[in-house]
Design an enzyme around this catalytic site. Sequence first.
Site, PDB file in Angstrom:
ATOM      1  N   LYS A  66       0.708  -1.307   0.159  1.00 14.02           N
ATOM      2  CA  LYS A  66      -0.067  -0.057  -0.090  1.00 14.02           C
ATOM      3  C   LYS A  66       0.949   1.181  -0.061  1.00 14.02           C
ATOM      4  O   LYS A  66       0.473   2.316  -0.485  1.00 14.02           O
ATOM      5  CB  LYS A  66      -1.033  -0.039   1.200  1.00 14.02           C
ATOM      6  N   ASP A  99      -9.459   2.756   2.356  1.00 13.47           N
ATOM      7  CA  ASP A  99      -9.623   2.210   3.912  1.00 13.47           C
ATOM      8  C   ASP A  99     -10.110   3.158   4.943  1.00 13.47           C
ATOM      9  O   ASP A  99     -10.758   2.320   5.763  1.00 13.47           O
ATOM     10  CB  ASP A  99      -7.974   1.771   4.267  1.00 13.47           C
TER      11      ASP A  99
END
Length: 272
Positions: A66, A99
């Site tokens: 990420k 997220d």
Amino acid sequence: MIQIFGVIGDPIGHSLSPEMHNAAYHALGLDCIYLPFHVRAERLRDAIEGAGALGIRGLNVTVPHKVAVMELVEPDLLARKIGAVNTIDFATLKGYNTDVAGITGSLESAGVDLRGKRVLLLGAGGAARAAAFASIEAGCKLVIANRTRSKGEKLADELGRGVNAIGLEDDEIGPAIAESDVLINATSVGMYPEIDKIPIRPELLHPDLVVFDLIYNPLETMLLSEAKKKGCKTISGVKMLVYQGAASFRIWLGIDPPVDVMETVVRERLIL
């Protein structure tokens, strides 16, 4: 022509994103497919360039890519602020972070208001960055605890706003847990197949604590199981998976997915 989506990570065999997204496509009658791709760190650039060349429409990005993938796409403002990307849209080669939507949606659905709370965050990776951002935006007092203390300190320095970093030794983590309202586990400790592991000693938990584990496989991690025994309010990572996935779905296709279908598929798969 069929549109191809997917998720990249290392490992990737545990991911339920393919089943979740494919169920949503089927429910809406969309000519799409979502696939898992095992990508090691040294092949990340090749994977992103290859996916674009092959006409893949979009990718989700999971552990451990990420942060590193930030250099390979154009992050939007939120992703830049967080310092992590978990969604790539190849139509624009832009990177997004859904997220945060997954974390805030999970807390809200559980009736937990983060505003002004004292939050202890375990981990300093991509998911932890999103949790840290959500906490700071809610005006929380945030402490980051990480196995590699220097990594936690680096994230704390980047965040500023009075964020502190500690190690996982009992003399530091014990008092931090005692003073916290919410504990968020953003590490992979306890994730399938190592389901018998726990990131902290359960003796340190207290009944006034909300324990949110971002792991969704297994449905109840060892951390959540021990937290329940202590009388803590617990939140599993299932809602986060679903809400972040729904946000990615909207970015790629511009329509709302059947969130109830997505969650049902995940829960059914986890209790098999």
